[in-house]
Design a protein around this motif. Structure first.
Motif, PDB file in Angstrom:
ATOM      1  N   ASN A  79       0.829  -1.208   0.000  1.00 49.44           N
ATOM      2  CA  ASN A  79       0.000   0.000   0.000  1.00 49.44           C
ATOM      3  C   ASN A  79       0.860   1.254   0.000  1.00 49.44           C
ATOM      4  OD1 ASN A  79      -2.685  -0.726  -0.196  1.00 49.44           O
ATOM      5  ND2 ASN A  79      -2.872  -1.195   1.971  1.00 49.44           N
ATOM      6  N   ARG A  80       1.925   1.224   0.781  1.00 49.36           N
ATOM      7  CA  ARG A  80       2.815   2.387   0.812  1.00 49.36           C
ATOM      8  C   ARG A  80       3.510   2.569  -0.534  1.00 49.36           C
ATOM      9  NH1 ARG A  80       8.181   1.956   3.997  1.00 49.36           N
ATOM     10  NH2 ARG A  80       8.759   1.150   1.948  1.00 49.36           N
ATOM     11  N   ALA A  81       3.955   1.436  -1.138  1.00 50.25           N
ATOM     12  CA  ALA A  81       4.603   1.505  -2.447  1.00 50.25           C
ATOM     13  C   ALA A  81       3.635   2.051  -3.490  1.00 50.25           C
ATOM     14  CB  ALA A  81       5.111   0.123  -2.856  1.00 50.25           C
ATOM     15  N   LEU A  82       2.385   1.602  -3.433  1.00 53.25           N
ATOM     16  CA  LEU A  82       1.387   2.066  -4.389  1.00 53.25           C
ATOM     17  C   LEU A  82       1.086   3.545  -4.182  1.00 53.25           C
ATOM     18  CD1 LEU A  82      -0.453   1.366  -6.719  1.00 53.25           C
ATOM     19  CD2 LEU A  82      -2.168   0.561  -5.083  1.00 53.25           C
ATOM     20  N   SER A  83       1.110   3.980  -2.934  1.00 56.27           N
ATOM     21  CA  SER A  83       0.906   5.408  -2.644  1.00 56.27           C
ATOM     22  C   SER A  83       2.013   6.239  -3.284  1.00 56.27           C
ATOM     23  CB  SER A  83       0.882   5.634  -1.135  1.00 56.27           C
ATOM     24  OG  SER A  83       0.733   7.004  -0.833  1.00 56.27           O
ATOM     25  N   ALA A  84       3.253   5.777  -3.164  1.00 56.07           N
ATOM     26  CA  ALA A  84       4.382   6.485  -3.779  1.00 56.07           C
ATOM     27  C   ALA A  84       4.242   6.518  -5.293  1.00 56.07           C
ATOM     28  CB  ALA A  84       5.696   5.799  -3.385  1.00 56.07           C
ATOM     29  N   ILE A  85       3.853   5.381  -5.873  1.00 55.71           N
ATOM     30  CA  ILE A  85       3.709   5.285  -7.332  1.00 55.71           C
ATOM     31  C   ILE A  85       2.599   6.204  -7.832  1.00 55.71           C
ATOM     32  CG2 ILE A  85       2.983   3.709  -9.183  1.00 55.71           C
ATOM     33  CD1 ILE A  85       4.519   1.488  -7.633  1.00 55.71           C
ATOM     34  N   LYS A  86       1.460   6.197  -7.135  1.00 62.43           N
ATOM     35  CA  LYS A  86       0.340   7.052  -7.546  1.00 62.43           C
ATOM     36  C   LYS A  86       0.718   8.533  -7.484  1.00 62.43           C
ATOM     37  CE  LYS A  86      -3.800   4.260  -6.604  1.00 62.43           C
ATOM     38  NZ  LYS A  86      -4.535   4.681  -7.810  1.00 62.43           N
ATOM     39  N   LYS A  87       1.385   8.925  -6.397  1.00 65.96           N
ATOM     40  CA  LYS A  87       1.792  10.327  -6.268  1.00 65.96           C
ATOM     41  C   LYS A  87       2.806  10.691  -7.348  1.00 65.96           C
ATOM     42  CE  LYS A  87       0.932  10.750  -1.296  1.00 65.96           C
ATOM     43  NZ  LYS A  87      -0.117  11.776  -1.390  1.00 65.96           N
ATOM     44  N   PHE A  88       3.694   9.747  -7.679  1.00 69.29           N
ATOM     45  CA  PHE A  88       4.694  10.018  -8.708  1.00 69.29           C
ATOM     46  C   PHE A  88       4.026  10.269 -10.059  1.00 69.29           C
ATOM     47  CE2 PHE A  88       7.161   8.380 -12.283  1.00 69.29           C
ATOM     48  CZ  PHE A  88       8.272   9.223 -12.234  1.00 69.29           C
ATOM     49  N   TYR A  89       3.042   9.439 -10.417  1.00 72.75           N
ATOM     50  CA  TYR A  89       2.409   9.612 -11.732  1.00 72.75           C
ATOM     51  C   TYR A  89       1.489  10.829 -11.774  1.00 72.75           C
ATOM     52  CZ  TYR A  89       4.533   5.394 -13.466  1.00 72.75           C
ATOM     53  OH  TYR A  89       5.466   4.462 -13.881  1.00 72.75           O
ATOM     54  N   GLN A  90       0.932  11.211 -10.638  1.00 67.40           N
ATOM     55  CA  GLN A  90       0.181  12.473 -10.601  1.00 67.40           C
ATOM     56  C   GLN A  90       1.124  13.641 -10.895  1.00 67.40           C
ATOM     57  OE1 GLN A  90      -1.597  12.475  -6.691  1.00 67.40           O
ATOM     58  NE2 GLN A  90      -2.997  10.793  -7.183  1.00 67.40           N
ATOM     59  N   TYR A  91       2.311  13.572 -10.295  1.00 67.20           N
ATOM     60  CA  TYR A  91       3.320  14.600 -10.553  1.00 67.20           C
ATOM     61  C   TYR A  91       3.752  14.570 -12.019  1.00 67.20           C
ATOM     62  CZ  TYR A  91       8.176  16.162 -11.057  1.00 67.20           C
ATOM     63  OH  TYR A  91       9.340  16.730 -11.522  1.00 67.20           O
ATOM     64  N   ALA A  92       4.026  13.364 -12.548  1.00 68.79           N
ATOM     65  CA  ALA A  92       4.512  13.238 -13.924  1.00 68.79           C
ATOM     66  C   ALA A  92       3.489  13.775 -14.919  1.00 68.79           C
ATOM     67  CB  ALA A  92       4.847  11.774 -14.225  1.00 68.79           C
ATOM     68  N   CYS A  93       2.212  13.512 -14.663  1.00 64.87           N
ATOM     69  CA  CYS A  93       1.165  14.023 -15.558  1.00 64.87           C
ATOM     70  C   CYS A  93       1.048  15.543 -15.454  1.00 64.87           C
ATOM     71  CB  CYS A  93      -0.169  13.355 -15.236  1.00 64.87           C
ATOM     72  SG  CYS A  93      -0.284  11.637 -15.759  1.00 64.87           S
ATOM     73  N   SER A  94       1.161  16.067 -14.231  1.00 60.27           N
ATOM     74  CA  SER A  94       1.052  17.521 -14.065  1.00 60.27           C
ATOM     75  C   SER A  94       2.205  18.248 -14.758  1.00 60.27           C
ATOM     76  CB  SER A  94       1.027  17.880 -12.578  1.00 60.27           C
ATOM     77  OG  SER A  94       2.291  17.643 -11.972  1.00 60.27           O
ATOM     78  N   GLU A  95       3.357  17.583 -14.854  1.00 56.79           N
ATOM     79  CA  GLU A  95       4.523  18.169 -15.521  1.00 56.79           C
ATOM     80  C   GLU A  95       4.596  17.783 -17.004  1.00 56.79           C
ATOM     81  OE1 GLU A  95       7.003  20.265 -14.032  1.00 56.79           O
ATOM     82  OE2 GLU A  95       5.314  20.371 -12.620  1.00 56.79           O
ATOM     83  N   ARG A  96       3.563  17.027 -17.452  1.00 63.06           N
ATOM     84  CA  ARG A  96       3.484  16.560 -18.840  1.00 63.06           C
ATOM     85  C   ARG A  96       4.696  15.710 -19.230  1.00 63.06           C
ATOM     86  NH1 ARG A  96       0.880  21.774 -22.098  1.00 63.06           N
ATOM     87  NH2 ARG A  96      -0.952  21.970 -20.729  1.00 63.06           N
TER      88      ARG A  96
END
Length: 302
Positions: A79-96
C-alpha cells in the motif's frame, strides 16, 4: 539498467520528492521511503524488461503488485509503495512527462486492521519510575517519558521538540505533526513538574552551547528517534515489563487509557493529530477489550 538511464531516473525521482516536500511537507522518513519504493519499482521494470518509469501502462503496474504478493511482501508495505507510485504519476502528468496516469484505476490491497499493543496503567507507572533521576541523563529520560505519556506524541515529534514549543504557564505543547500540521496538546501537572525539574537541574549540565532543542544528549545535541527507542527498551527491562513494545507504545497507552476513562473519540483524534477519524477508531477495539476484561474480573455475575 545503464549508468546514464539510472542517473536520469535518480534525477527524476529527486525532482518528484522535492515537489512533494514543497506542496505537502512530507517528513524525511516518508520521503526516504517513497524514494526506496520508486527505485524498487524501477528495478522490477528493468529486470523484467518492462521499460522505464515514464513508459509503463497499467498492465506493468498490475504485474508488479502481483509480483510483490508472490514475494510474500505485506499488504501494508505494498500500500505504501502504491501510494508512492500514484503520487509520482500524478506529478509526472502535471509536468506533462507522461500522457496518462497508468496508476489511476489501481486499487489498494486490503490489509487486516492491526490492533496496537498497549500497556496497562500499572506497567506504564513502572516504566515511568524506572529512570534513576539523580543522573542528568535519566532525569531527562523521565521527563521525556512523562511528556510522551501525558501528550500521546509520536516519538519523532517528541525528540524534535524545541523549548519555544512548550508553554509552561499554559501547560501546553505546540506540536508540528505530519504534513507540518500544528496542534496544541495539554501536558498535565505531573509531566510539567518533571519537565520543569529537567530544565532546572539536568539540561544545564548537558548543554554545551546555546540551542533551542528541548531534550538534548551529553554532547548538547538532539536525540534521534532510534536512540530514544533504545532508552525505552532499557527502562522496560529495568521495570521487568514483558509486554510487546514498539516506538509508539506510550502513544498507544495514552490513547487507550483516555478512552478507558471516558474520553471522546473526536477529542482523542485532535490530540493524536489524526487527519481521519477511522485511524483513531482502532483504539476503541483496545479499550473495549480492556473493559471486557475488567467486567469479567470484577462483576459478580460475569
Amino acid at each position: 539498467m545503464g549508468v546514464a538511464i539510472a542517473a536520469e531516473t535518480d534525477e527524476l525521482i529527486a525532482q518528484f520528492l522535492d515537489r512533494l516536500w514543497l506542496k505537502q511537507g512530507v517528513s524525511k522518513h516518508t520521503s526516504s521511503a517513497y524514494q526506496t519504493d520508486l527505485r524498487n519499482f524501477e528495478r522490477f521494470l528493468s529486470s523484467h524488461q518492462r521499460g522505464s518509469l515514464l513508459s509503463v501502462h497499467a498492465t506493468e503496474l498490475e504485474d508488479y503488485l502481483l509480483w510483490r504478493r508472490q514475494q510474500g511482501l505485506s499488504p501494508r508495505s505494498t500500500n505504501r509503495a502504491l501510494s508512492a507510485i500514484k503520487k509520482f504519476y500524478q506529478y509526472a502528468c502535471s509536468e506533462r512527462l507522461c500522457a496518462f496516469d497508468p496508476s489511476s484505476r489501481l486499487q489498494r490491497p486490503k490489509q487486516p486492521q492491526s490492533i496496537p499493543h498497549s500497556l496497562s496503567e500499572a506497567e506504564v507507572d513502572a516504566l515511568l519510575q524506572a529512570p534513576q533521576v539523580d543522573d542528568p541523563i535519566q532525569l531527562r529520560d523521565r521527563a521525556m517519558l512523562e511528556v510522551l505519556y501525558a501528550s500521546g506524541l509520536r516519538v519523532t515529534e517528541l525528540v524534535q521538540l524545541t523549548a519555544s514549543q512548550v508553554s509552561m504557564q499554559q501547560g501546553l505543547v505546540r506540536v508540528i505533526g505530519k504534513g507540518n500540521k500544528e496542534r496544541l496538546v495539554p501536558l498535565g501537572e505531573e509531566a510539567l513538574d518533571w519537565l520543569q525539574r529537567y530544565i532546572r537541574e539536568a539540561r544545564p549540565q548537558l548543554l554545551r552551547q546555546p540551542c533551542d532543542w528541548l531534550f538534548i544528549t551529553r554532547r548538547g545535541g538532539p536525540l534521534t528517534r532510534q536512540a530514544f527507542w533504545h532508552r525505552i527498551k532499557y527502562y522496560a527491562g529495568q521495570a521487568d515489563i514483558r509486554s510487546h513494545l514498539s516506538p509508539h507504545t506510550l502513544r498507544h497507552a495514552f490513547a487507550t487509557h483516555l478512552l478507558n476513562h471516558g474520553a471522546d473519540l473526536r477529542v482523542l483524534q485532535m490530540l493524536l493529530g489524526h487527519s481521519d477519524l477511522s485511524t483513531t477508531q482502532i483504539y476503541t477495539h483496545v479499550a473495549r477489550e480492556r473493559l471486557q476484561q475488567l467486567h469479567a474480573a470484577h462483576h459478580p455475575r460475569a
